[in-house]
Design a protein around this motif. Structure first.
Motif, short mmCIF file in Angstrom:
data_model
loop_
_atom_site.label_atom_id
_atom_site.label_comp_id
_atom_site.label_asym_id
_atom_site.label_seq_id
_atom_site.Cartn_x
_atom_site.Cartn_y
_atom_site.Cartn_z
N LYS A 191 0.81 -1.22 0.00
CA LYS A 191 0.00 0.00 0.00
C LYS A 191 0.85 1.28 0.00
O LYS A 191 0.38 2.35 0.35
N VAL A 192 2.08 1.16 -0.43
CA VAL A 192 2.95 2.32 -0.41
C VAL A 192 3.07 2.92 -1.81
O VAL A 192 2.97 2.21 -2.81
N ALA A 193 3.22 4.23 -1.86
CA ALA A 193 3.44 4.90 -3.15
C ALA A 193 4.38 6.08 -2.93
O ALA A 193 4.26 6.80 -1.93
N ASN A 252 -0.60 14.95 -1.30
CA ASN A 252 -1.81 15.24 -0.54
C ASN A 252 -3.05 14.85 -1.33
O ASN A 252 -4.01 14.32 -0.77
N GLY A 253 -3.01 15.10 -2.65
CA GLY A 253 -4.12 14.69 -3.50
C GLY A 253 -4.30 13.18 -3.46
O GLY A 253 -5.42 12.67 -3.34
N VAL A 254 -3.19 12.45 -3.52
CA VAL A 254 -3.25 10.99 -3.45
C VAL A 254 -3.84 10.56 -2.10
O VAL A 254 -4.76 9.74 -2.02
N LYS A 261 -5.65 12.17 0.11
CA LYS A 261 -7.05 12.53 0.35
C LYS A 261 -7.98 11.54 -0.33
O LYS A 261 -9.00 11.14 0.23
N SER A 262 -7.64 11.15 -1.55
CA SER A 262 -8.55 10.31 -2.31
C SER A 262 -8.28 8.82 -2.12
O SER A 262 -9.05 8.00 -2.56
N SER A 263 -7.16 8.48 -1.48
CA SER A 263 -6.88 7.08 -1.19
C SER A 263 -6.20 7.00 0.17
O SER A 263 -5.00 6.77 0.29
N GLU A 317 -6.01 4.98 2.47
CA GLU A 317 -5.33 3.75 2.91
C GLU A 317 -3.93 3.63 2.31
O GLU A 317 -3.12 2.81 2.77
N THR A 318 -3.63 4.42 1.30
CA THR A 318 -2.31 4.39 0.68
C THR A 318 -1.30 5.14 1.55
O THR A 318 -1.62 6.22 2.06
#
Ligand SMILES: Cc1ncc(C[n+]2csc(CCOP(=O)(O)OP(=O)(O)O)c2C)c(N)n1
Ligand SMILES: [Mg+2]
Lengths: 356, 251
Positions: B45-47, B79-81, B83-85, B87-88
Motif C-alpha cells: 500500500k505504499v506509493a 496530498n491529493g493521493v 485525500k482520495s486514497s 489507505e495508501t
C-alpha cells in the motif's frame, strides 16, 4: 426530475458531483468562486474531499495526485489562473490521467478584467501546456449545456485517460437559469468507477501485482508515448459536436461559440424576421473543431462568414480560415477585455454583409 | 548454526542499476526506504511521489507504485493521493531545490495544513540533476555553476533551513535532520524514516526527514573529501537532530 433555478457556477459544481466527482481543489478567482464554495459545502456530504489550494499551481497538482488514485477529480479557475495550471495539465496529459477542469474565462491578457471574455481560445484548444498534447474542449453556451457537458466530461476523461476542459466564460458562470440536473451516480457506481482504474492507479499494489508507474514523460524514450497519444487524438472525429443553425439557405454564416453564439442566435431571429438570410455554425467542441461544417458550406450561396468572438484580435478565426481555405471572405465583429458582445453590433455587421 | 542477519531489500530491483554517481548517498537513502517499508509491512500500500531531481533516478529501481510530480509540487500531489486514497501510504522524495526553492509554497502549505503525508528530503546543498547550480541550501562561500565566485550573503542571501522554517508552524508533527555518513547515522536515518511513515499510518499528520548528504560530482570533491566537507561544513550549517517531535514521548 424537476427543473430548478441555478447559477452557472453552482450548476457546474453540482453536475460534477452527480457525475461522481469526489475531489476538488481550487484557488479563489472571479468569476468562478461559487464553484470552490459550492464544492466546499457539497463534497463532504458525499464523502468527497475539498482542498483550497495555496495557488492554482498547487490546485492542479492536488488534482493530478487525486486523479492518480482513480478518483474522479476536478479543478476550476479563470484565465490567468488557468495559465498557472498549464504545467500540471501538461503532466496530466502526458501521464494519461483522467481529470476535468473548467475555465470560467475572463478578460486578458495579464490579470484581465474580471468580466466575461473569450480570450483563451487558442490556449484552450491548441496549447494548454507545453509539449503538443491535445484535449477535448467543450464550450457550452447556456447553463443547461454547461451542466450536461460537465457531466459528460468525466466519462470522456475516463474513456481516454486524458484531461478534458470545459471552456466557459463569466456570463455562463454567473447567470441564473432554469435547468434539469442529470441523475446522481450512486455510491456503488462511484466506487465501481474508481475500482475499474485500480490496475493502473497509484494506490499501492502487492509485490506480485503489476505496480503503478505514472510517467509524465521520461528523461529519454518518450516518443513511443507521443505516438500512442497521437493515435488517441485521431479517434476524436466521433466526438465532434456542432450546432448548424439555419445554414441551408444562408448567405451570411456566423461563426461563434459559447456566449457569443447565444447572442448571435438572438440576433439571427431578428435578422430572419427582416428577411436577412443569416445562419450560424456553433462549435460545441472547440477541440476537436468541426472543420467539416465550414468546409462543406455551399460557397456558391454563402457570400461571407462573420466571425463573432469576445476576443480582440480574433482567435477562433484561425480554425475557420483553415476550413474555409479562401473560398469566401471572413469578416469579424469583436469585443474583448470584459466587454460583452452586443446583439446590435452583430445585427449591424450581418446586415452590412448581406447587403454587400 | 547459520543465521540470516542481513538481506538486500526486495523493494530494489536486483537487475537494474540506480544511475546514481559514485559516493552519492541517494543509494543509501533508497535502500533505507526499502527496508523501512518492509519493516512496516506496507509493501502493498505504499506509493512514492518523486520530485524532479536526482531522486527520480530511482524510478526504475524501486519496485513499488510511483509517480513523478512537476518540479516542486510533490507535496501537493501526495496530498491529493492521500485525500482520495487514505489507505495508501504516500511519501514524497525530494531534493533541496525541489522542496525549498521552486516548491517552497507547496511544502510550507502542506506542512501548515498538517497533511497526513511523509516527506523524505535529501539536502545536498546543490542542484544535482542539472549540474551544480546554486540551491537555497548552498553554503556561504560554496561554489556553484551559477555562483562561480561562491555564494555571497549580500547577493544570494543565506542558506535556508527547511526543518527550522517548518518548525515555526503549528501543525507539523515530526521534523528531524539526519545523515548517512556513518553507520550510526544510517541507523538513525532508518529510525527517523520509520517514524515518519508510522506517523502517517497513525494518522498524525505531516512528518519530514531531512537527510543531509554529499554530492561529490557537483561539489567537485572526491568521495572522501566530500564526506569531510559534509562533516566539517554542512553539519555546522545543518546540525543533525530532532527539530520537532509532537508524537508521544517526543520533545
Ligand atoms: C519547471 C522546471 N524547472 C526546472 C527544471 C529543471 N530541473 C530538473 S532537476 C532540477 C534541480 C533539482 O535539484 P534538487 O531538487 O536539489 O535535487 P538534486 O538533483 O540535487 O537531488 C532542476 C532545476 C524542471 N525539470 N522543471
Ligand atoms: Mg539538491
Amino acid at each position: 426530475m424537476a427543473r430548478i433555478f441555478m447559477k452557472g457556477n453552482e450548476a457546474i459544481a453540482e453536475a460534477a458531483v452527480r457525475a461522481g466527482c469526489r475531489f476538488y481543489a481550487g484557488y479563489p478567482i472571479t468569476p468562478q468562486n461559487e464553484i470552490p464554495e459550492y464544492m466546499a459545502r457539497r463534497l463532504p456530504e458525499v464523502g468527497g474531499n475539498f482542498v483550497q489550494g495555496e495557488s492554482e499551481v498547487a490546485s492542479i497538482n492536488l488534482v493530478y495526485g487525486s486523479a492518480q488514485t482513480g478518483t474522479r477529480s476536478m479543478t476550476s479557475s479563470s484565465s490567468c489562473g488557468i495559465s498557472l495550471m498549464s504545467e500540471g495539465i501538461s503532466f496530466i496529459a502526458s501521464a494519461r490521467i483522467p481529470a476535468v477542469y473548467v475555465n470560467v474565462a475572463r478578460g486578458g491578457p495579464g490579470i484581465g478584467a474580471i468580466q466575461p471574455a473569450q480570450q483563451d481560445y487558442l490556449q484552450a484548444t491548441k496549447a494548454s501546456g507545453n509539449g503538443g498534447f491535445r484535449m477535448i474542449v467543450l464550450a457550452p453556451y447556456d447553463v443547461q449545456e454547461a451542466v450536461d457537458m460537465t457531466y459528460a466530461a468525466f466519462d470522456i476523461a475516463d474513456r481516454d485517460r486524458n484531461p478534458v476542459l470545459i471552456l466557459a466564460d463569466g456570463v455562463l458562470g454567473t447567470i441564473m437559469e432554469p435547468i434539469m440536473l442529470p441523475e446522481e451516480k450512486s455510491p456503488e457506481e462511484v466506487k465501481a468507477l474508481k475500482d475499474a482504474k485500480r490496475n493502473w492507479a497509484l494506490v499501492g499494489h502487492r509485490p506480485d501485482e503489476k505496480r503503478a508507474m505514472i510517467e509524465p514523460g521520461r528523461f529519454a524514450g518518450q516518443e513511443p508515448a507521443n505516438i500512442e497519444n497521437a493515435k488517441l487524438y485521431e479517434t476524436w472525429d466521433k466526438d465532434i459536436q456542432v450546432e448548424e443553425y439555419l445554414i441551408d439557405d444562408a448567405e451570411v454564416v456566423i461563426a461563434a461559440y459559447g456566449i457569443s453564439a447565444r447572442i448571435a442566435k438572438s440576433a439571427i431571429s431578428l435578422l430572419r424576421k427582416d428577411g436577412y438570410k443569416v445562419g450560424l455554425i456553433r462549435p460545441k467542441t472547440v477541440s476537436p473543431f468541426p472543420y467539416a461544417s465550414f468546409a462543406n458550406l455551399d460557397f456558391g450561396k454563402v457570400k461571407a462568414i462573420l466571425d463573432v468572438e469576445m476576443s480582440i484580435p480574433a482567435q477562433m478565426i484561425w480554425d475557420v480560415q483553415y476550413a474555409v481555405r479562401g473560398r469566401c471572405p471572413i469578416e469579424t465583429t469583436l469585443r474583448s477585455g470584459g466587454e460583452i458582445m452586443g446583439r446590435d453590433q452583430i445585427l449591424k455587421a450581418a446586415k452590412e454583409l448581406c447587403e454587400r | 548454526m547459520e543465521q540470516l542477519v542481513y538481506k538486500r531489500t526486495s523493494l530494489i530491483r536486483p537487475d537494474t542499476s540506480s544511475g546514481f554517481c559514485p559516493g552519492c548517498m541517494h543509494s543509501t537513502v533508497c535502500k533505507l526506504i526499502g527496508e523501512v517499508i518492509e519493516d512496516l509491512h506496507i509493501e502493498d500500500k505504499v506509493a512514492v511521489v518523486f520530485g524532479v531531481g536526482c531522486n527520480g533516478l530511482a524510478m526504475n529501481y524501486l519496485t513499488f507504485d510511483n509517480t513523478t510530480s512537476p518540479h516542486g509540487r510533490a507535496c501537493a500531489v501526495a496530498n491529493g493521493v492521500k485525500k482520495s486514497s487514505p489507505e495508501t501510504i504516500v511519501f514524497t522524495y525530494q531534493g533541496d531545490g525541489d522542496l525549498g526553492s521552486i516548491g517552497l509554497g507547496e511544502t510550507v502549505a502542506a506542512a501548515n495544513r498538517g497533511d497526513n503525508i511523509s516527506v523524505i528530503f535529501v539536502n545536498n546543498g546543490i542542484y544535482g540533476m542539472t549540474g551544480g547550480q546554486m540551491a537555497p541550501t548552498t553554503l556561504i562561500g560554496m561554489k556553484a555553476t551559477t555562483a562561480p565566485q561562491g555564494r555571497k550573503a549580500e547577493l544570494h542571501g543565506y542558506p535556508m533551513h527547511m526543518c527550522e522554517l517548518l518548525d515555526s508552524l503549528t501543525a507539523p508533527v515530526y521534523l528531524e535532520r539526519v545523515s548517512c555518513n556513518t553507520a550510526a547515522n544510517v541507523i538513525k536515518t532508518r529510525k527517523a524514516m520509520k517514524k515518519a511513515f508510522q506517523n502517517q499510518i497513525d494518522g498524525k499528520g505531516f512528518s519530514m526527514v531531512e537527510i543531509v548528504t554529499t554530492c561529490p560530482t557537483n561539489w567537485g570533491y572526491s568521495t572522501l573529501d566530500a564526506l569531510t566537507f559534509l562533516e566539517e561544513e554542512m553539519f555546522k550549517e545543518y546540525p543533525l537532530g530532532v527539530i520537532r517531535d509532537k508524537t508521544e514521548g517526543g520533545k
